[in-house]
Design an enzyme around this catalytic site. Sequence first.
Site, PDB file in Angstrom:
ATOM      1  N   GLU A   1       4.409  11.404   6.860  1.00 33.15           N
ATOM      2  CA  GLU A   1       3.277  11.307   5.929  1.00 33.15           C
ATOM      3  C   GLU A   1       2.366  12.494   6.181  1.00 33.15           C
ATOM      4  O   GLU A   1       2.180  12.925   7.331  1.00 33.15           O
ATOM      5  CB  GLU A   1       2.493  10.006   6.147  1.00 33.15           C
TER       6      GLU A   1
ATOM      7  N   CYS B   1       0.182   5.487   2.954  1.00 31.75           N
ATOM      8  CA  CYS B   1      -0.903   5.304   1.976  1.00 31.75           C
ATOM      9  C   CYS B   1      -1.037   6.485   1.031  1.00 31.75           C
ATOM     10  O   CYS B   1      -1.611   6.349  -0.054  1.00 31.75           O
ATOM     11  CB  CYS B   1      -2.223   5.082   2.698  1.00 31.75           C
TER      12      CYS B   1
ATOM     13  N   ASN C   1       4.006   1.128  -1.281  1.00 34.45           N
ATOM     14  CA  ASN C   1       3.906   1.226   0.176  1.00 34.45           C
ATOM     15  C   ASN C   1       3.424  -0.115   0.738  1.00 34.45           C
ATOM     16  O   ASN C   1       4.174  -1.081   0.733  1.00 34.45           O
ATOM     17  CB  ASN C   1       2.981   2.382   0.577  1.00 34.45           C
ATOM     18  N   GLU C   2       2.185  -0.178   1.189  1.00 34.84           N
ATOM     19  CA  GLU C   2       1.683  -1.445   1.753  1.00 34.84           C
ATOM     20  C   GLU C   2       0.994  -2.231   0.649  1.00 34.84           C
ATOM     21  O   GLU C   2      -0.225  -2.297   0.600  1.00 34.84           O
ATOM     22  CB  GLU C   2       0.684  -1.143   2.872  1.00 34.84           C
TER      23      GLU C   2
HETATM   24  O1  AHR Z   1       0.781   5.467   9.322  1.00 30.65           O
HETATM   25  C1  AHR Z   1      -0.534   5.521   8.895  1.00 30.65           C
HETATM   26  C2  AHR Z   1      -0.820   4.511   7.797  1.00 30.65           C
HETATM   27  O2  AHR Z   1      -0.632   3.215   8.246  1.00 30.65           O
HETATM   28  C3  AHR Z   1       0.103   4.578   6.605  1.00 30.65           C
HETATM   29  O3  AHR Z   1      -0.307   5.538   5.704  1.00 30.65           O
HETATM   30  C4  AHR Z   1       0.005   3.225   6.015  1.00 30.65           C
HETATM   31  O4  AHR Z   1       1.163   2.860   5.329  1.00 30.65           O
HETATM   32  C5  AHR Z   1      -0.323   2.347   7.181  1.00 30.65           C
HETATM   33  O5  AHR Z   1      -1.425   1.562   6.917  1.00 30.65           O
END
Ligand code: AHR
Length: 656
Positions: A46, A242, A373-374
């Site tokens: 990321e 994220c 994602n989340e």
């Molecule tokens: O890894 C950091 C963050 O943690 C990521 O962007 C997210 O998916 C999670 O909350």
Amino acid sequence: MHCKKLLACATLLLCGYITSAQVQLTVQAGKPVTDVPPHMWGIFFEDINFAADGGLYAEMVKNRSFEFNSPLMGWKEVKQNNDTGHILIVNRQSANTANPRYAGITVNAPNGGYGLANEGFRGMGIHKGAQYNFSVWANAANGKQLQARIVLLDENGAPIGEAALSGFRDGWQVYKASLTATGAAAKGKLQLLFKGQGKIDIDMVSLFPDNTWKHRPNGLRADLAQMLADLHPGFIRFPGGCIVEGRELATRYQWKKTVGKPEERTLIVNRWNTEFAHRSTPDYFQSFGLGFFEYFQLAEDIGAAPLPILNCGMACQFNTGEVAAMNELDPYVQDALDLIEFANGDTTTQWGALRAHMGHPAPFHLTMMGVGNEQWDPQYIERYRVFEKAIKSKYPQIKLVSSAGPFSKGPMFDYLWKELKDTRADLIDEHYYMPPQWFLSNAARYDHYDRSKGPKIFAGEYAAHTKEGPEAESRNTWGSALAEAAFMTGLERNADVVKMASYAPLFAHVDAWQWRPDLIWFDNLRTVGTPNYYVQKLFSVNKGTQVVPILRNGEALAGKDSLYASAVIDANAHTVILKIVNAGAQPRSLQIALQGVKVPKAAQAGQQVLTASTTTINTLDQPQNIVPVTHQLTAGSRFTVNAAPASLNVITVPYR
Ligand code: AHR
């Protein structure tokens, strides 16, 4: 007692091996329970902590196209030797929507002393003797006679490399020069100085090391990419995290805006720029120089399966939680379908043709993709189902990764699991950022998972979080890595349901991080593998082909007496590989009985060991505080392994 015996006894006492009874372990090497999934141990990339711009992406010029909110952020006007001039930021929005701004420079510099300096990403890392390639887009209708000097400076402002440019012309064109550094700098600078009188417009001011990863143009920092290659990852998840979601939909990750010519990719703010007030990073943007083509290329280069995660019409639910209306989801779904065409499509298709045009006519062999994602709550399930229907009806062979939300359990997690099970989802992405104790207590988490035809698990983001210390790398203690290793024995033992796993996040710049712990730390010249990195590496390079039982009194070893174990065979290498974690403070003597394979008498086995005090960290200045050390040991169908306190031991025994 005979004095030799006394001495041996005293030695044993000193070493502590006598303090606890020997533990008997049986390895049923002839009874594979499941194949090790081909993509089991992977990496999670990321753009957080300057992982892309200022990190893996080797571009050294920050704000190269003057598109940051403050157009001259990272730049300083230079006036030397009584020369003068003027910089005007011009916006030609209608002529160039992707990259509207440029710097219009008026030069009044008979002594060659007017121009700009760029500070790089927390400085520029310059290696003595290395070649650097400079390029700039310029338009010099009224400045054809101007001459330019490109100068590298060290921290003290002393020049450590220089090149010249001239022959500027009317109309936008790219100009290039190479220079060799005569000195080194961890926080160097670049100057672009003009001589003469006239006007010149400049854009896309760029400096790359010649030695990018595999010498690719627009390439990656070789040392950081090598750290990834050394992990032999089974997959690479990108671009996050994220960052996929954006704080609001407008700043979500849109892969189509990250492909094509670098100068035509539209820069946006990085969501981590403002996420944490105490770690705000006003100069954090996404140039997308490292975009989806480069991610696929990297995956191919390091032998990892690509796993892109796409926005599902939802912005980050920790931020705005903005969602696309259900009747306006089409463009999002189309992005997913087009991405499959970009990766795999014939070169006669629209997106396959772009891939070929970018230099890769062969397909990238995309087999899986994440939707969101989340995410959580019904708005996710509703949208996921639309994606699933569209993707599966056109590309039934593509496996989809769906979200179990940000937490490892609770109502949100249970709701998502129930819905996704009903949908017969392929892979559910579980995240756990928890204290080390959680990892130690959860090594048996999957031992009793539903093994019916339900979805499989992707442990897509995890890391053991400990206390913070003064060093940037302080949360990556050996204690945290040891707990992850213990947990990973549970993942490996349950590889029939856990198909993939990745630690998160991957990279962090010591001077520009927002989130820690992270797997790999770096500055502009150096990189260091954390203890957690070496745990990942030991599991990944020793992943084997089939999981076999390793039992104590007929049961899996998942924490009793602080011991954890898993075992695989590598049918190609003809080895049995044991992974044993001793998370306790006492050394343990383990009596291993290897069943089901023929081990040559006095076979030479290898014991790779990671051990240290649990507070140990690796830093850029002291990168070797804890690294794997290999011992030889003599094995047979019965042999003894000594497991030091707080140790991960990977034992490789050859069989016939
Ligand atoms: O890894 C950091 C963050 O943690 C990521 O962007 C997210 O998916 C999670 O909350």
